[in-house]
Scaffold this motif. Structure first.
Motif, short mmCIF file in Angstrom:
data_model
loop_
_atom_site.label_atom_id
_atom_site.label_comp_id
_atom_site.label_asym_id
_atom_site.label_seq_id
_atom_site.Cartn_x
_atom_site.Cartn_y
_atom_site.Cartn_z
N PRO A 51 0.83 -1.21 0.00
CA PRO A 51 0.00 0.00 0.00
C PRO A 51 0.87 1.26 0.00
O PRO A 51 1.99 1.27 0.54
N PRO A 52 0.37 2.35 -0.60
CA PRO A 52 1.16 3.60 -0.59
C PRO A 52 1.46 4.11 0.81
O PRO A 52 2.51 4.71 1.04
N ILE A 53 0.56 3.88 1.76
CA ILE A 53 0.80 4.36 3.11
C ILE A 53 1.99 3.62 3.74
O ILE A 53 2.78 4.22 4.48
N ALA A 54 2.15 2.33 3.43
CA ALA A 54 3.30 1.59 3.93
C ALA A 54 4.58 2.05 3.23
O ALA A 54 5.64 2.16 3.87
N LEU A 55 4.48 2.36 1.95
CA LEU A 55 5.65 2.85 1.22
C LEU A 55 6.12 4.19 1.76
O LEU A 55 7.33 4.39 1.99
N VAL A 56 5.19 5.11 2.00
CA VAL A 56 5.60 6.43 2.48
C VAL A 56 6.10 6.35 3.92
O VAL A 56 6.98 7.14 4.33
N THR A 57 5.62 5.41 4.71
CA THR A 57 6.15 5.23 6.07
C THR A 57 7.60 4.78 6.03
O THR A 57 8.44 5.26 6.79
N GLY A 58 7.91 3.86 5.12
CA GLY A 58 9.30 3.43 4.97
C GLY A 58 10.19 4.55 4.47
O GLY A 58 11.33 4.71 4.93
N ILE A 59 9.69 5.35 3.52
CA ILE A 59 10.49 6.47 3.02
C ILE A 59 10.76 7.49 4.12
O ILE A 59 11.88 8.00 4.26
N ALA A 60 9.74 7.80 4.91
CA ALA A 60 9.93 8.76 6.00
C ALA A 60 10.93 8.24 7.02
O ALA A 60 11.73 9.01 7.58
#
Length: 327
Positions: free
Chosen positions: A121-130
């Motif tokens: 999910p995009p929310i999991a991707l952006v959490t990893g990027i952050a």
């Protein structure tokens, strides 16, 4: 036989008439589909131009260009889209060509890697990027690498968004280009161009890409639509591209946000027409490679631009015909 031949057209005439008879249900389906898509757009347009107790007004459209942040956010999204398209094509095109020329087992590996963004999910991707971006001030503040963490988060052009959007666009780019490469005999074209003296880069640019214009246009449009409409990653990372700006302005100017959304659809459609025009443009001129013997020439699209010198094809001499009594 003559009677049978004469009766054949009469026997097939009713069937031909049935095939050419207009299908009214097709028009009904198209009308229902048109109403399904057009009705929300018309309702949104009426909402933007009709104000209770005031009548018709176009202030929601006339004030868009002067709205704070509109031009900056739109230009930022377009520049991010252009960079994402270039990076995605630069990664996927050579990989798929190499897979077509290499072992077939690699195709499944590349496909699985490119399809993974649909699972995450995009929310999991952006959490990893952050989490990775926080490593800069936490662990690399006293090293030269800290400047890299700051550069990729520059608000004027956040490179981190380009990297994230490229990952999100991989499934669509892979599907579009893979369908185009399935219709092209890549090994034959590459071998013919290499025999003409073309380098690997010239093979891709002058031979492969002209045969993938429609696929490239489709992949570019899907990536453009994804970048213009993406909200989750940019919002959670604290950036303000076009989609985030629309949501931000909707709190104070609801009609203007709807008007901007309609204009964004028009901009997307216009860019779709431009990319479709580029995809259906005239293909590269084909160059015939003459053979030393008689027979048709081998045609390789774009090989003339890639070849450094004309190549000759050696045709084996025909075996002599045996003469009776002279073996």
């Amino acid at each position: 036989m003559a009677a049978l031949t004469t009766a054949a057209p009469e026997a097939f005439a009713p069937g031909k008439a049935r095939r050419t008879r207009p299908r009214y249900w097709r028009g009904a389906v198209l009308a229902v589909a048109g109403l399904y898509f057009v009705t929300p757009l018309l309702s949104s347009f009426v909402f933007t131009v009709h104000v209770p107790n005031q009548g018709l007004t176009f202030e929601a459209y006339t004030g868009i260009l002067s709205a704070d942040g509109f031009t900056e956010s739109l230009l930022l999204s377009l520049s991010l889209a252009a960079a994402t398209i270039a990076l995605a094509l630069l990664l996927v095109v050579p990989a798929l060509v190499a897979v077509r020329l290499g072992p077939p087992r690699l195709r499944a590996v590349v496909e699985i890697v490119c399809m993974l963004p649909l699972v995450v999910p995009p929310i999991a991707l952006v959490t990893g990027i952050a989490t990775v971006l926080r490593w800069g001030p936490d662990h690399f503040s006293r090293t030269p690498l800290y400047q890299t963490f700051l550069a990729v988060q520059n608000e004027s052009f956040p490179v981190v968004l380009v990297l994230a959007y490229t990952v999100l666009a991989l499934p669509f780019v892979h599907r579009s280009l893979d369908a185009g490469l399935r219709a092209v005999d890549v090994p034959t074209l590459v071998e013919a161009a290499r025999n003409c003296g073309a380098s690997r880069l010239q093979v891709i640019v002058s031979v492969i890409l002209p045969n993938l214009r429609s696929s490239l246009a489709g992949a570019s449009f899907l990536t453009l639509a994804l970048v213009l409409g993406e909200y989750t990653v940019a919002s959670l990372l604290g950036f303000r591209p076009f989609a985030v700006w629309i949501v931000t302005v909707s709190g104070a100017e609801a009609r203007m946000s709807v008007a901007v959304s309609l204009l964004s659809l028009l901009i997307t459609w216009a860019l779709l027409l431009v990319l479709s025009r580029a995809g259906t443009g005239s293909s590269a001129s084909a160059t015939a490679i003459p053979a030393a013997g008689a027979g048709p020439a081998t045609v390789v699209p774009g090989a003339g631009a890639a070849a450094s010198a004309p190549a000759t094809t050696t045709v084996p001499a025909a075996a002599p015909t045996p003469v009776p009594g002279k073996e």
